[in-house]
Design an enzyme around this catalytic site. Structure first.
Site, PDB file in Angstrom:
ATOM      1  N   GLU A  25       0.827  -1.206   0.000  1.00  0.00           N
ATOM      2  CA  GLU A  25       0.000   0.000   0.000  1.00  0.00           C
ATOM      3  C   GLU A  25       0.863   1.258   0.000  1.00  0.00           C
ATOM      4  O   GLU A  25       0.560   2.233  -0.684  1.00  0.00           O
ATOM      5  CB  GLU A  25      -0.939   0.008   1.202  1.00  0.00           C
ATOM      6  N   THR A  60       2.651   5.690  -7.661  1.00  0.00           N
ATOM      7  CA  THR A  60       3.631   4.924  -8.425  1.00  0.00           C
ATOM      8  C   THR A  60       2.906   3.959  -9.352  1.00  0.00           C
ATOM      9  O   THR A  60       1.893   3.358  -8.969  1.00  0.00           O
ATOM     10  CB  THR A  60       4.570   4.133  -7.481  1.00  0.00           C
ATOM     11  N   LEU A  95      11.008   4.102  -7.147  1.00  0.00           N
ATOM     12  CA  LEU A  95       9.642   4.297  -6.651  1.00  0.00           C
ATOM     13  C   LEU A  95       9.336   5.761  -6.361  1.00  0.00           C
ATOM     14  O   LEU A  95       8.175   6.167  -6.335  1.00  0.00           O
ATOM     15  CB  LEU A  95       9.416   3.475  -5.376  1.00  0.00           C
ATOM     16  N   TYR A 150       9.601   9.520  -4.091  1.00  0.00           N
ATOM     17  CA  TYR A 150       9.073   9.933  -2.783  1.00  0.00           C
ATOM     18  C   TYR A 150       9.710   9.124  -1.650  1.00  0.00           C
ATOM     19  O   TYR A 150       9.035   8.389  -0.921  1.00  0.00           O
ATOM     20  CB  TYR A 150       7.546   9.811  -2.737  1.00  0.00           C
ATOM     21  N   TYR A 187      -5.918   6.698   4.473  1.00  0.00           N
ATOM     22  CA  TYR A 187      -6.052   5.748   3.371  1.00  0.00           C
ATOM     23  C   TYR A 187      -5.336   4.428   3.685  1.00  0.00           C
ATOM     24  O   TYR A 187      -5.920   3.351   3.581  1.00  0.00           O
ATOM     25  CB  TYR A 187      -5.511   6.351   2.073  1.00  0.00           C
ATOM     26  N   ASP A 211      -9.231   6.882  -2.356  1.00  0.00           N
ATOM     27  CA  ASP A 211      -8.049   7.425  -3.022  1.00  0.00           C
ATOM     28  C   ASP A 211      -8.503   8.056  -4.334  1.00  0.00           C
ATOM     29  O   ASP A 211      -9.704   8.218  -4.587  1.00  0.00           O
ATOM     30  CB  ASP A 211      -6.997   6.328  -3.248  1.00  0.00           C
TER      31      ASP A 211
END
Length: 357
Positions: free
Chosen positions: A36, A42, A79, A81, A119, A137
């Site tokens: 998650e 991504t 990926l 971040y 989330y 989301d």
């Protein structure tokens, strides 16, 4: 439309069309949590590859908690971040050190884990513990905005309306499958562009389809005003050993990451003053800029090469005077690519490589 009818159709579709993702093979809290966090902003094809490598290297929460910075950086490379990876490790350390390896058992407990927002907490709680808590989301927002033909989805009241709707239709049985089905529908059928309406299990309930306004639902999200930034990437090159200096950055866009030192216009003036007192160091400014974007900042980047032909001492002194004194790593140019975790650093090294050939 009855809520039960809508939910039943969605779950039947999911049972027959869900993607075969590695973390769905069996319920595993650790795998669900990692997947998650990886999946946020991504592309799924990238996540599947990186997830498998990640779990192979760090198969348990104990392995993640004990993972060193360099290994984590390499496993997360591609990926983006990177703050997500740091928070994932912080969360693992909290679970190991304070919860003795026991995973949180509810939505409210997961919210206490670093980097775990509403989330992620709702996804884990519903999938792993069958808690009736809805995930919302971008995919879910798009699906609901089209089902209800909503024109206001980004305001506080619009977000509340979507959350309330999903809360109303999520079933007490299979809440995790329902959440995954909503997200799956948005990702594969009710897509942002070129939605496959003729394959949608909820087409007959979709007001946007009925009213021919799919393209307008949801409306474009208001964008933050872009800010133009000039940034200088500093390459300290010790030519006798063919090594480059990487530092642990403590400020700016890429704080808490390891890479090339990044300085501002004002710090460039300070660099030039420092180099005036160190004649054994040579400064080269590359003429070609590199563009880069971080959130709403549009960066015009320039590469500065400081060439050291004798000992490391003068080069290290430059970094210390610029505030990069905590950690300095000297890495062979032939090995450095695998050490670079950010796209920005890779762009910088590519320009350097072209210049140094």
């Amino acid at each position: 439309m009855t809520l039960n009818s809508c939910t039943k159709k969605l779950l039947e579709w999911y049972d027959n069309h869900q993607r075969l993702l590695p973390w769905r093979q069996e319920i595993n809290v650790y795998h669900t949590w990692v997947s998650e966090v990886m999946s946020q902003q991504t592309v799924m094809a990238v996540v599947v590859i990186k997830f498998s490598d990640f779990i192979k290297q760090l198969p348990t929460v104990y392995d993640l908690a004990a993972c060193d910075e360099e290994t984590l950086r390499q496993l997360w490379s591609g990926l983006g971040y990177y703050a997500r990876a740091r928070n994932l490790k912080k969360g693992a350390q909290l679970i190991v050190e304070q919860l003795y390896g026991r995973f949180p058992q509810s939505y409210e407990e997961w919210l206490k884990i670093p980097g775990c927002g509403a989330y992620t907490a709702s996804a884990i709680a519903s999938i792993c513990y069958h808690e009736k808590v809805a995930c919302v989301d971008g995919n879910v927002i798009r699906v609901v905005s089209r089902l209800l033909a909503l024109s206001d989805v980004w305001s506080k009241s619009g977000q509340s309306a979507i959350q309330a709707y999903v809360n109303n239709i999520i079933p007490a049985e299979r809440p995790g499958d329902f959440n995954q089905a909503m997200m799956e529908l948005g990702a594969t059928i009710c897509r942002k562009s070129n939605p496959l309406c003729n394959q949608c299990p909820l087409q007959e309930h979709c007001l946007a389809f009925t009213n021919n306004c799919i393209a307008q639902c949801p409306p474009k999200k208001p964008r933050r005003t872009s800010v133009n930034v000039e940034l200088f990437a500093l390459i300290i090159w010790h030519t006798p050993t063919d090594t480059l200096a990487l530092v642990k950055r403590t400020k700016g866009f890429l704080a808490k990451t390891i890479g090339f030192p990044l300085i501002s216009n004002n710090e460039l003036l300070e660099l030039e003053r420092i180099l005036d007192t160190l004649p054994k160091l040579q400064l080269l400014k590359l003429s070609k800029n590199f563009p880069h974007t971080i959130t709403h900042h549009r960066i015009s980047g320039k590469v500065l090469i400081v060439q050291a032909i004798e000992e490391h001492n003068d080069a290290a002194l430059v970094l210390q005077k610029l505030g990069f004194s905590e950690y300095i790593y000297w890495i062979k140019t032939s090995n450095i690519v695998v050490k670079l975790a950010t796209t920005l650093d890779k762009k910088v090294f590519q320009l350097f490589s072209m210049q140094s050939k």
